[in-house]
Enzyme design. Structure first.
Site, mmCIF file in Angstrom:
data_model
loop_
_atom_site.group_PDB
_atom_site.id
_atom_site.type_symbol
_atom_site.label_atom_id
_atom_site.label_comp_id
_atom_site.label_asym_id
_atom_site.label_seq_id
_atom_site.Cartn_x
_atom_site.Cartn_y
_atom_site.Cartn_z
ATOM 1 N N ARG A 51 0.851 -1.195 0.000
ATOM 2 C CA ARG A 51 0.000 0.000 0.000
ATOM 3 C C ARG A 51 0.883 1.239 0.000
ATOM 4 O O ARG A 51 2.027 1.204 0.396
ATOM 5 C CB ARG A 51 -0.902 0.010 1.234
ATOM 6 C CG ARG A 51 -2.044 -1.004 1.142
ATOM 7 C CD ARG A 51 -2.927 -0.961 2.372
ATOM 8 N NE ARG A 51 -3.483 0.357 2.580
ATOM 9 C CZ ARG A 51 -3.366 1.045 3.710
ATOM 10 N NH1 ARG A 51 -2.719 0.561 4.730
ATOM 11 N NH2 ARG A 51 -3.913 2.246 3.810
ATOM 12 N N LYS A 65 4.323 -6.530 11.603
ATOM 13 C CA LYS A 65 3.501 -6.869 10.438
ATOM 14 C C LYS A 65 3.639 -8.345 10.063
ATOM 15 O O LYS A 65 4.721 -8.835 9.758
ATOM 16 C CB LYS A 65 3.945 -5.983 9.270
ATOM 17 C CG LYS A 65 3.031 -6.090 8.098
ATOM 18 C CD LYS A 65 2.535 -4.749 7.677
ATOM 19 C CE LYS A 65 1.854 -4.826 6.338
ATOM 20 N NZ LYS A 65 1.260 -3.591 5.929
ATOM 21 N N ARG A 98 -1.418 5.364 12.944
ATOM 22 C CA ARG A 98 -0.483 4.804 13.924
ATOM 23 C C ARG A 98 -1.017 5.059 15.321
ATOM 24 O O ARG A 98 -1.709 6.047 15.553
ATOM 25 C CB ARG A 98 0.897 5.459 13.803
ATOM 26 C CG ARG A 98 1.589 5.076 12.520
ATOM 27 C CD ARG A 98 2.727 5.992 12.248
ATOM 28 N NE ARG A 98 3.936 5.559 12.906
ATOM 29 C CZ ARG A 98 5.071 6.246 12.888
ATOM 30 N NH1 ARG A 98 5.139 7.396 12.270
ATOM 31 N NH2 ARG A 98 6.141 5.799 13.497
HETATM 32 C C1 BTN Z 1 0.561 -3.756 2.369
HETATM 33 O O1 BTN Z 1 1.339 -2.847 2.047
HETATM 34 O O2 BTN Z 1 0.289 -3.976 3.549
HETATM 35 C C2 BTN Z 1 -0.077 -4.608 1.302
HETATM 36 C C3 BTN Z 1 0.841 -5.670 0.836
HETATM 37 C C4 BTN Z 1 0.228 -6.571 -0.214
HETATM 38 C C5 BTN Z 1 1.231 -7.553 -0.771
HETATM 39 C C6 BTN Z 1 0.598 -8.553 -1.684
HETATM 40 S S1 BTN Z 1 1.672 -9.887 -2.073
HETATM 41 C C7 BTN Z 1 0.557 -10.458 -3.281
HETATM 42 C C8 BTN Z 1 0.006 -9.239 -3.978
HETATM 43 N N1 BTN Z 1 0.860 -8.842 -5.069
HETATM 44 C C9 BTN Z 1 1.435 -7.655 -4.854
HETATM 45 O O3 BTN Z 1 2.218 -7.104 -5.642
HETATM 46 N N2 BTN Z 1 1.037 -7.157 -3.683
HETATM 47 C C10 BTN Z 1 0.106 -8.038 -3.016
#
Ligand code: BTN
Length: 332
Positions: free
Chosen positions: A125, A190, A326
């Site tokens: 994100r 996380k 946060r």
């Molecule tokens: C975040 O930032 O918390 C979201 C992360 C999401 C990662 C997943 S891995 C599978 C899918 N493909 C990506 O490129 N991103 C999501």
């Protein structure tokens, strides 16, 4: 979608035991020199070490439980299989979300799904990258078409977070929580993240690509530790070691079920689960909107998935594209 030529070799080595060059060459019907050549790209995979020991042969560390389309399909229920227009396990992808966005489903109520063993450009994100080591975590995206106006999808990422948190509890995890809108945390670190990318008409239909990255057992080597810019944790650290294929199929099934239910119930049906795992309710929080910070007290989640915070300017509602959240004690 072509798989790399070294994948059959990696499958033989996945058990983590030593295999002689002679035996590998015989099983794959090639020369020992070809085995040696195919090991070169395997050595480059992030998180994989290849040992070669004279007289014993080759082995990889850690051992791997690679995913396969057949095994995953076997573990789904028949209604879940019926919802899948396509399921693909890529050995290496740039990003499963990017793959899903490039091939959106054309029928409402049916999904396309992509897993990858490794992502070279995993997306997080707010423009972050999602570090995706080889073969030990889960990287999954599904694309689903909703016959709903765009405004009704605001709560989808919370519904997905609640479903994933519940699934992990079914696999024995305790003490995990959801930080709005959908960060999956364990002991403030996380454990997983969800990225929902929506496209379509304001009045619908709308296609959502839902990507989830879940840390199962990531190596703590220097390259990984340096690349990830926030505290992180794995299921293994939390004391659970589910079978990787079981969990991957469980996640896929949970996402399919969640999309189906969301189409008819919206966020309302998921709010009891969301609230069970919700972090920071009643606590002082800081929202970051670009360069601006807003302090307030976390009140809860609105029926449309917006975050409700009491600030100096009164009670305000925020949406996930606009702000990050946060807890205030955690800010140095
Ligand atoms: C975040 O930032 O918390 C979201 C992360 C999401 C990662 C997943 S891995 C599978 C899918 N493909 C990506 O490129 N991103 C999501």
């Amino acid at each position: 979608m072509n798989q790399p030529s070294w994948l059959p070799l990696l499958r033989l080595l996945a058990d983590g035991a030593f295999h002689s060059g002679e035996q590998l060459a015989a099983e794959l019907g090639c020369s020992r020199a070809a085995i040696w050549k195919q090991l070169r790209p395997v050595r480059e995979l992030p998180g994989i070490r290849v040992d070669s020991v004279r007289g014993r042969g080759y082995r990889i560390t850690p051992k791997l439980a690679l995913l396969s389309t057949e095994t995953l399909l076997d573990k789904l229920t028949q209604p879940q299989r019926d919802q899948l227009e396509m399921l693909h396990v890529a050995t290496i992808a740039d990003s499963t979300n990017a793959m899903a966005l490039a091939q959106l489903p054309t029928t409402s109520g049916r999904a396309k799904a992509w897993f990858a063993e490794h992502q070279t450009a995993g997306r997080g994100r707010r423009g972050r990258q999602w570090i995706s080591t080889f073969g030990n975590n889960i990287y999954l995206s599904i694309a689903w078409r909703f016959d709903l106006p765009m405004s009704r999808l605001a709560g989808l990422s919370l519904a997905i977070g609640a479903s994933v948190a519940k699934l992990l509890a079914d696999h024995g995890l305790q003490g995990h929580g959801l930080k709005w809108p959908n960060d999956l945390l364990y002991e403030q670190r996380k454990l997983g993240g969800i990225l929902v990318e929506v496209s379509g008409e304001a009045q619908g239909p709308v296609t959502a690509v839902i990507g989830i990255g879940l840390n199962l057992d990531m190596p703590r080597d220097q390259a990984v530790t340096q690349a990830i810019d926030q505290p992180w944790v794995t299921l293994n650290d939390a004391g659970i070691a589910p079978d990787r294929s079981d969990l991957a199929a469980g996640l896929l099934g949970a996402l399919l079920d969640a999309c189906c239910r969301f189409s008819s119930e919206g966020l309302a049906g998921f709010l009891p689960d969301w609230e069970r795992y919700e972090l920071y309710r009643g606590e002082p929080v800081r929202l970051q909107a670009g360069k601006q910070s807003i302090d307030g007290a976390y009140i809860g989640v609105a029926p449309d998935g917006g975050l409700v915070v009491r600030t100096a300017a009164g009670t305000q509602r925020f949406y996930s594209g606009e702000v990050s959240l946060r807890r205030r004690e955690m800010i140095a």
